[in-house]
Enzyme design. Structure first.
Site, PDB file in Angstrom:
ATOM      1  N   THR A  13       0.833  -1.208   0.000  1.00 55.13           N
ATOM      2  CA  THR A  13       0.000   0.000   0.000  1.00 55.13           C
ATOM      3  C   THR A  13       0.868   1.259   0.000  1.00 55.13           C
ATOM      4  OG1 THR A  13      -1.700  -1.181   1.227  1.00 55.13           O
ATOM      5  CG2 THR A  13      -1.813   1.227   1.280  1.00 55.13           C
ATOM      6  N   GLY A 132       0.211   9.083   9.903  1.00 53.62           N
ATOM      7  CA  GLY A 132       0.256   9.061   8.432  1.00 53.62           C
ATOM      8  C   GLY A 132       0.714  10.365   7.820  1.00 53.62           C
ATOM      9  N   LYS A 203       2.836   4.406  18.180  1.00 49.43           N
ATOM     10  CA  LYS A 203       2.898   5.815  17.772  1.00 49.43           C
ATOM     11  C   LYS A 203       3.051   6.728  18.983  1.00 49.43           C
ATOM     12  CE  LYS A 203       0.126   4.916  13.640  1.00 49.43           C
ATOM     13  NZ  LYS A 203      -1.245   4.619  13.220  1.00 49.43           N
ATOM     14  N   GLY A 300      -3.571   5.126   4.629  1.00 51.45           N
ATOM     15  CA  GLY A 300      -3.930   5.093   3.219  1.00 51.45           C
ATOM     16  C   GLY A 300      -2.681   5.286   2.367  1.00 51.45           C
TER      17      GLY A 300
HETATM   18  N1  LIG Z   1      -1.128   1.334   5.145  1.00 50.77           N
HETATM   19  C1  LIG Z   1      -1.061   2.483   5.786  1.00 50.77           C
HETATM   20  O1  LIG Z   1      -1.985   3.286   5.714  1.00 50.77           O
HETATM   21  C2  LIG Z   1       0.155   2.817   6.603  1.00 50.77           C
HETATM   22  C3  LIG Z   1       0.240   4.098   7.162  1.00 50.77           C
HETATM   23  C4  LIG Z   1       1.370   4.455   7.906  1.00 50.77           C
HETATM   24  C5  LIG Z   1       2.383   3.515   8.090  1.00 50.77           C
HETATM   25  N2  LIG Z   1       2.267   2.262   7.556  1.00 50.77           N
HETATM   26  C6  LIG Z   1       3.389   1.337   7.741  1.00 50.77           C
HETATM   27  O2  LIG Z   1       4.030   1.166   6.484  1.00 50.77           O
HETATM   28  C7  LIG Z   1       4.594  -0.131   6.390  1.00 50.77           C
HETATM   29  C8  LIG Z   1       4.028  -0.829   5.158  1.00 50.77           C
HETATM   30  O3  LIG Z   1       2.629  -0.901   5.286  1.00 50.77           O
HETATM   31  P1  LIG Z   1       1.681  -1.278   4.049  1.00 50.77           P
HETATM   32  O4  LIG Z   1       0.319  -0.919   4.458  1.00 50.77           O
HETATM   33  O5  LIG Z   1       2.241  -0.725   2.793  1.00 50.77           O
HETATM   34  O6  LIG Z   1       1.811  -2.867   4.066  1.00 50.77           O
HETATM   35  P2  LIG Z   1       1.549  -3.870   2.871  1.00 50.77           P
HETATM   36  O7  LIG Z   1       1.341  -5.202   3.487  1.00 50.77           O
HETATM   37  O8  LIG Z   1       0.543  -3.338   1.943  1.00 50.77           O
HETATM   38  O9  LIG Z   1       2.948  -3.843   2.113  1.00 50.77           O
HETATM   39  C9  LIG Z   1       4.109  -4.449   2.588  1.00 50.77           C
HETATM   40  C10 LIG Z   1       4.784  -5.077   1.384  1.00 50.77           C
HETATM   41  O10 LIG Z   1       6.078  -5.544   1.738  1.00 50.77           O
HETATM   42  C11 LIG Z   1       6.261  -6.817   1.197  1.00 50.77           C
HETATM   43  N3  LIG Z   1       7.247  -7.521   2.010  1.00 50.77           N
HETATM   44  C12 LIG Z   1       7.173  -7.857   3.310  1.00 50.77           C
HETATM   45  N4  LIG Z   1       8.279  -8.481   3.697  1.00 50.77           N
HETATM   46  C13 LIG Z   1       9.076  -8.548   2.616  1.00 50.77           C
HETATM   47  C14 LIG Z   1      10.368  -9.102   2.361  1.00 50.77           C
HETATM   48  N5  LIG Z   1      11.051  -9.692   3.329  1.00 50.77           N
HETATM   49  N6  LIG Z   1      10.865  -9.002   1.120  1.00 50.77           N
HETATM   50  C15 LIG Z   1      10.171  -8.379   0.140  1.00 50.77           C
HETATM   51  N7  LIG Z   1       8.957  -7.831   0.316  1.00 50.77           N
HETATM   52  C16 LIG Z   1       8.430  -7.926   1.534  1.00 50.77           C
HETATM   53  C17 LIG Z   1       4.904  -7.465   1.216  1.00 50.77           C
HETATM   54  O11 LIG Z   1       4.826  -8.511   0.278  1.00 50.77           O
HETATM   55  C18 LIG Z   1       4.013  -6.288   0.859  1.00 50.77           C
HETATM   56  O12 LIG Z   1       3.873  -6.151  -0.534  1.00 50.77           O
HETATM   57  C19 LIG Z   1       4.240  -0.824   7.711  1.00 50.77           C
HETATM   58  O13 LIG Z   1       5.320  -0.652   8.587  1.00 50.77           O
HETATM   59  C20 LIG Z   1       3.027  -0.042   8.204  1.00 50.77           C
HETATM   60  O14 LIG Z   1       2.900  -0.073   9.607  1.00 50.77           O
HETATM   61  C21 LIG Z   1       1.182   1.901   6.813  1.00 50.77           C
HETATM   62  N1  LIG Z   2      -2.872   0.774  10.553  1.00 47.36           N
HETATM   63  C1  LIG Z   2      -2.541   2.129  10.773  1.00 47.36           C
HETATM   64  C2  LIG Z   2      -1.852   2.683   9.563  1.00 47.36           C
HETATM   65  C3  LIG Z   2      -1.346   4.090   9.756  1.00 47.36           C
HETATM   66  O1  LIG Z   2      -0.293   4.130  10.657  1.00 47.36           O
HETATM   67  C4  LIG Z   2      -3.822   2.911  11.069  1.00 47.36           C
HETATM   68  O2  LIG Z   2      -4.905   2.397  10.784  1.00 47.36           O
HETATM   69  O3  LIG Z   2      -3.736   4.010  11.590  1.00 47.36           O
HETATM   70 NA    NA Z   3       3.113  11.885  10.106  1.00 47.58          NA
END
Ligand SMILES: NC(=O)c1ccc[n+]([C@@H]2O[C@H](COP(=O)([O-])OP(=O)(O)OC[C@H]3O[C@@H](n4cnc5c(N)ncnc54)[C@H](O)[C@@H]3O)[C@@H](O)[C@H]2O)c1
Ligand SMILES: N[C@@H](CCO)C(=O)O
Ligand code: NA
Length: 433
Positions: A13, A132, A203, A300
């Site tokens: 994402t 975020g 957080k 997001g």
């Molecule tokens: N989704 C959100 O809104 C959001 C917001 C703020 C922070 N985050 C943080 O961002 C980070 C990523 O979140 P996301 O929502 O994009 O997760 P996600 O699951 O959509 O994406 C993670 C990706 O990394 C890949 N991956 C995991 N381990 C791997 C490895 N060893 N080698 C290669 N690829 C690997 C997975 O296959 C996946 O495609 C997390 O730490 C999450 O807490 C997410």
């Molecule tokens: N899973 C987290 C992503 C953003 O850090 C949330 O819903 O706030």
């Molecule tokens: Na921020």
């Protein structure tokens, strides 16, 4: 021209959002940094249809990115704490700067990672990890740096707030709404982190360190999630004038720091109570500034990428040779300013609220509406109020119109014998995003 080379680990994402923002805004970003930012290498198990990575080098093994001598900045977006910790420490060992959105990693291993970064003379940036897209770490660590921080309180889990809001407004089941939040890319890989308060605690750990200058101490945060909240609680709280929000609270009591995340009743009329869906909001109370409030999308793809890319830009500026212009005075580099015209007020468009006083005679309203329509102004709503000293107040809301057209119409309306020429005009902005 030289470019800053970025390696991205993880193409989910946030990874795909980061690719999309870097590509879409490449021109403006280069004007802000002073050099282009190039995605040199991506580590991903598979492609993601949400973004186009044609022409970019891709490796299945994320460590290939951390070991790529071409990469200046490693962007860690794989999530989790084990592989991510090893990956980040490897990249730091190779002299690369780090950008991460991973709050679990920073809250649990930040002390070790910062030490390693210091030893190797590199930086670690993690704005996306908290709230975020809201630049909350910048606001707290830089904008409010003059203050003694009294407390920080915020809605810092988008998924949990989305679930609470939907329960309240739609009376839908917890599981159904959680599945939707997962499909929208808001939830953590393990969604119990969202609903049991773990993510908010990660957080809050980071916020508290920046607020009070204490080490990261995730294990000391008191943690309760929203999983036991029922629709009855939501309704009963409303009867007392409260809404239930999941808050993270860090407070300096004078004899210790409170660190807690839990569902909380807050008065319906305070601003935090109006924060709905995936939106986050953080209140910070400083001794000099008083209470301040920061609001925006907490999760997001592109909202989070907004913070990731801002960190890349900041590190990119540090890497550019011109030390005087690390952060250019006006955000863009002096030779990259653009000469876009500023519109005169006549060429500005908005909706209008008009209040006029007319004589209580047949045909007056028809005259007014005809003049409006002659000037291409359409009416959204019109109300006639009680007559006051022989004159009838009329209130009109219009759709969006050019101010110049409105000026023409008002001149003609004020000239009518049947209309008092003191017409009140207030511009309307709905501020739809
Ligand atoms: N989704 C959100 O809104 C959001 C917001 C703020 C922070 N985050 C943080 O961002 C980070 C990523 O979140 P996301 O929502 O994009 O997760 P996600 O699951 O959509 O994406 C993670 C990706 O990394 C890949 N991956 C995991 N381990 C791997 C490895 N060893 N080698 C290669 N690829 C690997 C997975 O296959 C996946 O495609 C997390 O730490 C999450 O807490 C997410
Ligand atoms: N899973 C987290 C992503 C953003 O850090 C949330 O819903 O706030
Ligand atoms: Na921020």
């Amino acid at each position: 021209m030289k470019s800053i080379k970025v390696g991205i680990a993880g193409l989910g994402t946030v990874g795909s959002g980061t690719v999309n923002v870097l590509k879409r805004n490449a021109g403006e970003i280069a004007r802000r940094v002073g050099q282009p930012i190039e995605i040199a290498h991506i580590g991903a198990r598979r492609e993601n249809p949400a973004c186009d990575i044609t022409g970019i080098r891709v490796s299945r093994d994320v460590f290939d990115v951390a070991n790529d001598p071409d990469v200046d900045i490693l962007v860690e977006l794989i999530g989790g704490t084990d592989v991510a910790r090893e990956l980040v420490l490897t990249a730091i060992g190779n002299g690369k700067h780090i950008v991460t959105a991973n709050k679990a990693l920073i809250a649990e291993h930040g002390n070790e990672i910062f030490l390693a970064a210091q030893e190797h003379g590199v930086d670690v940036a993690f704005e996306a990890a908290v709230a975020g897209g809201i630049p909350i770490l910048k606001a707290l660590g830089e904008g409010l740096a003059a203050n003694h921080i009294n407390w920080v309180a915020g809605i810092i889990n988008g998924t949990g707030n989305y679930i609470l809001t939907e329960m309240e407004q739609g009376a839908r089941s917890f599981d159904e709404v959680l599945a939707e939040a997962q499909a929208l890319g808001y939830a953590e890989a393990d969604p119990t982190f969202d609903v049991e308060g773990v993510d908010a605690a990660h957080k809050l750990t980071i916020l508290a360190s920046i607020a009070f200058g204490i080490p990261l101490q995730f294990s000391k945060v008191y943690m309760e999630g929203i999983s036991r909240i029922t629709i009855e609680d939501v309704n009963s709280a409303a009867q007392f004038g409260y809404r239930i929000k999941h808050l993270g609270i860090a407070k300096d009591t004078g004899n210790g720091i409170e660190l807690r995340v839990h569902p909380t009743l807050i008065p319906q009329e305070i601003m935090l109570a109006a924060v709905n869906g995936v939106m986050n909001a953080v209140m910070i109370d400083g001794d000099a500034v008083g209470p301040t409030l920061y609001y925006g999308a907490g999760a997001g793809s592109e909202p989070t990428a907004s913070a990731v890319v801002a960190d890349i830009i900041e590190l990119g500026r540090e890497l550019t040779v011109d030390h005087h212009e690390r952060v250019p005075y006006l955000g863009f580099h002096a030779d990259q300013m653009s000469d876009e015209p500023v519109l005169t007020i006549e060429n500005v468009s908005c909706g209008y609220y008009l209040r006029l006083h007319v004589q209580d005679k047949a045909g007056v309203l028809a005259d007014v509406t005809r003049i409006l329509s002659d000037n291409r102004i359409s009416i959204e709503a019109m109300v006639q109020k009680e007559a006051d000293e022989g004159l009838v107040p009329i209130v009109i809301l219009t759709h969006r119109v050019r101010e110049g057209d409105m000026n023409e119409a008002l001149k003609r309306i004020a000239a009518l014998d049947t209309v008092d020429n003191d017409i009140m005009r207030i511009r309307v902005e709905t501020l739809d995003a």
